[in-house]
Enzyme design. Structure first.
Site, PDB file in Angstrom:
ATOM      1  N   ASN A   6       0.852  -1.189   0.000  1.00 24.03           N
ATOM      2  CA  ASN A   6       0.000   0.000   0.000  1.00 24.03           C
ATOM      3  C   ASN A   6       0.896   1.251   0.000  1.00 24.03           C
ATOM      4  O   ASN A   6       1.671   1.469   0.931  1.00 24.03           O
ATOM      5  CB  ASN A   6      -0.907  -0.032   1.239  1.00 24.03           C
ATOM      6  CG  ASN A   6      -1.838   1.159   1.290  1.00 24.03           C
ATOM      7  OD1 ASN A   6      -1.436   2.287   1.032  1.00 24.03           O
ATOM      8  ND2 ASN A   6      -3.087   0.918   1.635  1.00 24.03           N
ATOM      9  N   HIS A   9       0.998   6.277   1.667  1.00 22.76           N
ATOM     10  CA  HIS A   9       1.761   7.250   2.456  1.00 22.76           C
ATOM     11  C   HIS A   9       2.893   7.918   1.681  1.00 22.76           C
ATOM     12  O   HIS A   9       3.440   8.917   2.137  1.00 22.76           O
ATOM     13  CB  HIS A   9       2.245   6.625   3.762  1.00 22.76           C
ATOM     14  CG  HIS A   9       1.071   6.326   4.659  1.00 22.76           C
ATOM     15  ND1 HIS A   9       0.070   7.248   4.869  1.00 22.76           N
ATOM     16  CD2 HIS A   9       0.712   5.221   5.349  1.00 22.76           C
ATOM     17  CE1 HIS A   9      -0.847   6.709   5.658  1.00 22.76           C
ATOM     18  NE2 HIS A   9      -0.494   5.489   5.962  1.00 22.76           N
ATOM     19  N   HIS A  42      -5.657   3.561  -1.726  1.00 19.08           N
ATOM     20  CA  HIS A  42      -6.994   3.898  -1.241  1.00 19.08           C
ATOM     21  C   HIS A  42      -7.323   5.298  -1.742  1.00 19.08           C
ATOM     22  O   HIS A  42      -6.713   6.270  -1.306  1.00 19.08           O
ATOM     23  CB  HIS A  42      -6.990   3.850   0.294  1.00 19.08           C
ATOM     24  CG  HIS A  42      -8.334   4.067   0.907  1.00 19.08           C
ATOM     25  ND1 HIS A  42      -8.542   3.978   2.269  1.00 19.08           N
ATOM     26  CD2 HIS A  42      -9.544   4.365   0.375  1.00 19.08           C
ATOM     27  CE1 HIS A  42      -9.828   4.210   2.528  1.00 19.08           C
ATOM     28  NE2 HIS A  42     -10.443   4.454   1.410  1.00 19.08           N
ATOM     29  N   ARG A  44      -9.500   7.994  -1.309  1.00 19.78           N
ATOM     30  CA  ARG A  44     -10.507   8.423  -0.327  1.00 19.78           C
ATOM     31  C   ARG A  44     -11.343   9.557  -0.885  1.00 19.78           C
ATOM     32  O   ARG A  44     -10.863  10.337  -1.730  1.00 19.78           O
ATOM     33  CB  ARG A  44      -9.820   8.869   0.967  1.00 19.78           C
ATOM     34  CG  ARG A  44      -9.055   7.760   1.665  1.00 19.78           C
ATOM     35  CD  ARG A  44      -8.503   8.248   2.991  1.00 19.78           C
ATOM     36  NE  ARG A  44      -9.553   8.389   3.966  1.00 19.78           N
ATOM     37  CZ  ARG A  44      -9.750   7.569   4.998  1.00 19.78           C
ATOM     38  NH1 ARG A  44      -8.938   6.566   5.220  1.00 19.78           N
ATOM     39  NH2 ARG A  44     -10.757   7.759   5.820  1.00 19.78           N
ATOM     40  N   ARG A  48      -7.240  12.809   0.578  1.00 25.68           N
ATOM     41  CA  ARG A  48      -6.188  13.320   1.476  1.00 25.68           C
ATOM     42  C   ARG A  48      -4.794  12.829   1.070  1.00 25.68           C
ATOM     43  O   ARG A  48      -3.813  13.461   1.397  1.00 25.68           O
ATOM     44  CB  ARG A  48      -6.474  12.922   2.923  1.00 25.68           C
ATOM     45  CG  ARG A  48      -6.361  11.449   3.206  1.00 25.68           C
ATOM     46  CD  ARG A  48      -6.459  11.159   4.671  1.00 25.68           C
ATOM     47  NE  ARG A  48      -7.797  11.364   5.189  1.00 25.68           N
ATOM     48  CZ  ARG A  48      -8.240  10.777   6.298  1.00 25.68           C
ATOM     49  NH1 ARG A  48      -7.449  10.004   6.996  1.00 25.68           N
ATOM     50  NH2 ARG A  48      -9.474  10.964   6.700  1.00 25.68           N
ATOM     51  N   GLU A  69      -8.696   0.436  -3.141  1.00 20.60           N
ATOM     52  CA  GLU A  69      -9.597   0.465  -1.986  1.00 20.60           C
ATOM     53  C   GLU A  69     -10.522   1.654  -2.150  1.00 20.60           C
ATOM     54  O   GLU A  69     -10.073   2.764  -2.477  1.00 20.60           O
ATOM     55  CB  GLU A  69      -8.803   0.620  -0.693  1.00 20.60           C
ATOM     56  CG  GLU A  69      -7.938  -0.571  -0.371  1.00 20.60           C
ATOM     57  CD  GLU A  69      -7.127  -0.343   0.904  1.00 20.60           C
ATOM     58  OE1 GLU A  69      -7.186   0.761   1.480  1.00 20.60           O
ATOM     59  OE2 GLU A  69      -6.430  -1.271   1.293  1.00 20.60           O
ATOM     60  N   THR A 100      -8.307   3.610   8.287  1.00 15.11           N
ATOM     61  CA  THR A 100      -9.489   2.761   8.387  1.00 15.11           C
ATOM     62  C   THR A 100      -9.516   2.104   9.763  1.00 15.11           C
ATOM     63  O   THR A 100      -8.534   1.496  10.173  1.00 15.11           O
ATOM     64  CB  THR A 100      -9.440   1.672   7.284  1.00 15.11           C
ATOM     65  OG1 THR A 100      -9.021   2.279   6.075  1.00 15.11           O
ATOM     66  CG2 THR A 100     -10.783   1.019   7.100  1.00 15.11           C
ATOM     67  N   GLU A 152     -10.989  -9.386   2.989  1.00 11.22           N
ATOM     68  CA  GLU A 152      -9.726  -9.035   3.640  1.00 11.22           C
ATOM     69  C   GLU A 152     -10.007  -8.967   5.135  1.00 11.22           C
ATOM     70  O   GLU A 152     -10.803  -8.127   5.587  1.00 11.22           O
ATOM     71  CB  GLU A 152      -9.205  -7.684   3.128  1.00 11.22           C
ATOM     72  CG  GLU A 152      -7.884  -7.299   3.794  1.00 11.22           C
ATOM     73  CD  GLU A 152      -7.302  -5.982   3.293  1.00 11.22           C
ATOM     74  OE1 GLU A 152      -7.653  -5.533   2.188  1.00 11.22           O
ATOM     75  OE2 GLU A 152      -6.491  -5.400   4.044  1.00 11.22           O
ATOM     76  N   HIS A 191      -3.769  -4.639   7.771  1.00  9.14           N
ATOM     77  CA  HIS A 191      -3.897  -3.471   8.641  1.00  9.14           C
ATOM     78  C   HIS A 191      -3.052  -3.660   9.897  1.00  9.14           C
ATOM     79  O   HIS A 191      -3.228  -4.607  10.637  1.00  9.14           O
ATOM     80  CB  HIS A 191      -5.346  -3.159   9.045  1.00  9.14           C
ATOM     81  CG  HIS A 191      -5.529  -1.684   9.247  1.00  9.14           C
ATOM     82  ND1 HIS A 191      -5.078  -1.044  10.360  1.00  9.14           N
ATOM     83  CD2 HIS A 191      -6.058  -0.732   8.443  1.00  9.14           C
ATOM     84  CE1 HIS A 191      -5.341   0.241  10.235  1.00  9.14           C
ATOM     85  NE2 HIS A 191      -5.924   0.467   9.085  1.00  9.14           N
ATOM     86  N   HIS A 214       1.913   1.085   5.992  1.00  7.15           N
ATOM     87  CA  HIS A 214       2.624   2.035   6.846  1.00  7.15           C
ATOM     88  C   HIS A 214       4.015   1.560   7.249  1.00  7.15           C
ATOM     89  O   HIS A 214       4.989   2.323   7.204  1.00  7.15           O
ATOM     90  CB  HIS A 214       1.763   2.332   8.091  1.00  7.15           C
ATOM     91  CG  HIS A 214       2.328   3.406   8.944  1.00  7.15           C
ATOM     92  ND1 HIS A 214       3.092   3.144  10.050  1.00  7.15           N
ATOM     93  CD2 HIS A 214       2.263   4.752   8.830  1.00  7.15           C
ATOM     94  CE1 HIS A 214       3.464   4.289  10.588  1.00  7.15           C
ATOM     95  NE2 HIS A 214       2.974   5.277   9.873  1.00  7.15           N
TER      96      HIS A 214
HETATM   97  N1  PXP Z   1      -6.001  -2.943   4.369  1.00 10.03           N
HETATM   98  C1  PXP Z   1      -6.894  -1.924   4.367  1.00 10.03           C
HETATM   99  C2  PXP Z   1      -8.306  -2.220   4.006  1.00 10.03           C
HETATM  100  C3  PXP Z   1      -6.496  -0.613   4.698  1.00 10.03           C
HETATM  101  O1  PXP Z   1      -7.397   0.380   4.684  1.00 10.03           O
HETATM  102  C4  PXP Z   1      -5.137  -0.382   4.999  1.00 10.03           C
HETATM  103  C5  PXP Z   1      -4.682   1.007   5.337  1.00 10.03           C
HETATM  104  O2  PXP Z   1      -4.889   1.858   4.276  1.00 10.03           O
HETATM  105  C6  PXP Z   1      -4.249  -1.466   4.971  1.00 10.03           C
HETATM  106  C7  PXP Z   1      -4.695  -2.735   4.682  1.00 10.03           C
HETATM  107  C8  PXP Z   1      -2.795  -1.292   5.273  1.00 10.03           C
HETATM  108  O3  PXP Z   1      -2.646  -0.980   6.610  1.00 10.03           O
HETATM  109  P1  PXP Z   1      -1.217  -0.512   7.163  1.00 10.03           P
HETATM  110  O4  PXP Z   1      -0.912   0.795   6.509  1.00 10.03           O
HETATM  111  O5  PXP Z   1      -1.451  -0.419   8.627  1.00 10.03           O
HETATM  112  O6  PXP Z   1      -0.245  -1.578   6.768  1.00 10.03           O
END
Ligand code: PXP
Length: 255
Positions: A6, A9, A42, A44, A48, A69, A100, A152, A191, A214
């Protein structure tokens, strides 16, 4: 086990100055070179971090697959049906949240109806569908009824717990992954996963895809994105062996 990285960031840093760097499109290239099996973003409603332009360019440049997402009732559904990413994951979205916060509320009739419509439209457009849910049996059953192809499982509780509670959350994830698979759903998870906590989840037999953001982007500040992705990818590959023989396993990466 597939690793979807992901890259939201990267865009968060860019948006801090509303400039044109760092570019998530470049980040996606490096993540793929590091061994990512796919790129997650994602988009949004408040834009953002990831912008429409990012998604459009990623669709043209990503060589693995894009997992988009999005919230079910957003105007972004139109865009998803038009751009046709490999996969769309429907997530709850709340403007006040930093990230999320939990899985979709499938017990709410209004939400469920919106999700069913979104799933139908995405499937018609040829997009693989997934729902981000809490790891419980009701959510799995509702996901199946609504027509999702994958779920997921939210790993946030596992990530936040310590000691025995963490062990119980892991057991719950494993049990729900098994149940989801037995229902015919593909099972993903994500997540809050980090280099320190990912291994036991990566060793869960029926989970086939992890979404991690992250922690990888944070590490990339120090070691570079390609290396950060490669290190995470190595952990995923080594996880089943490590969990089967915990006493004998020595991490080559120091985790
Ligand atoms: N899965 C979903 C559905 C999310 O919304 C996110 C965060 O955007 C992640 C996974 C990834 O989470 P993290 O950034 O904590 O690894």
């Amino acid at each position: 086990m597939r690793l979807y990285v992901n890259i939201d960031h990267i865009a968060t840093v860019r948006q801090a100055r509303r400039t044109d760097e760092p570019d998530p499109v470049r980040a996606a290239v490096l993540a793929e070179l590091g061994g990512a099996h796919g790129i997650t973003v994602h988009l949004r409603e408040d834009r953002r971090h990831i912008q429409d332009r990012d998604v459009r360019l990623l669709m043209e440049t990503v060589r693995t697959g894009v997992n988009l997402e999005l919230a079910a009732s957003s105007e972004i559904l139109e865009m998803a049906c038009d751009l046709k990413p490999l996969q769309a994951t429907l997530v709850p979205e709340n403007r006040q949240e930093v990230t999320t916060e939990g899985g979709l509320d499938l017990a709410n009739q209004g939400h469920a109806r919106a999700l069913a419509v979104a799933l139908d439209r995405l499937k018609e457009a040829g997009v693989r569908t997934s729902l981000f849910i809490d790891p419980d049996i009701q959510s799995l059953e509702r996901s199946l009824e609504l027509g999702a192809e994958a779920v997921e499982l939210h790993t946030g509780e596992y990530a936040n717990r310590r000691g025995d509670e963490k062990g119980r959350e892991l057991a719950r994830l494993a049990e729900m992954a098994r149940a989801g698979r037995a229902m015919g759903l593909a099972v993903h998870a994500g997540h809050g996963l980090t280099y320190e906590n990912v291994m036991p989840v990566a060793a869960v037999t029926h989970i086939e895809e992890l979404n991690i953001g992250h922690s990888i982007i944070s590490r990339s500040v120090f070691v570079g994105l390609e290396a950060a992705v490669r290190e995470m990818s190595d952990l995923l590959r080594l996880a089943p062996q490590m969990v089967a023989e915990p006493g004998r396993w020595i991490s080559p990466l120091g985790f």
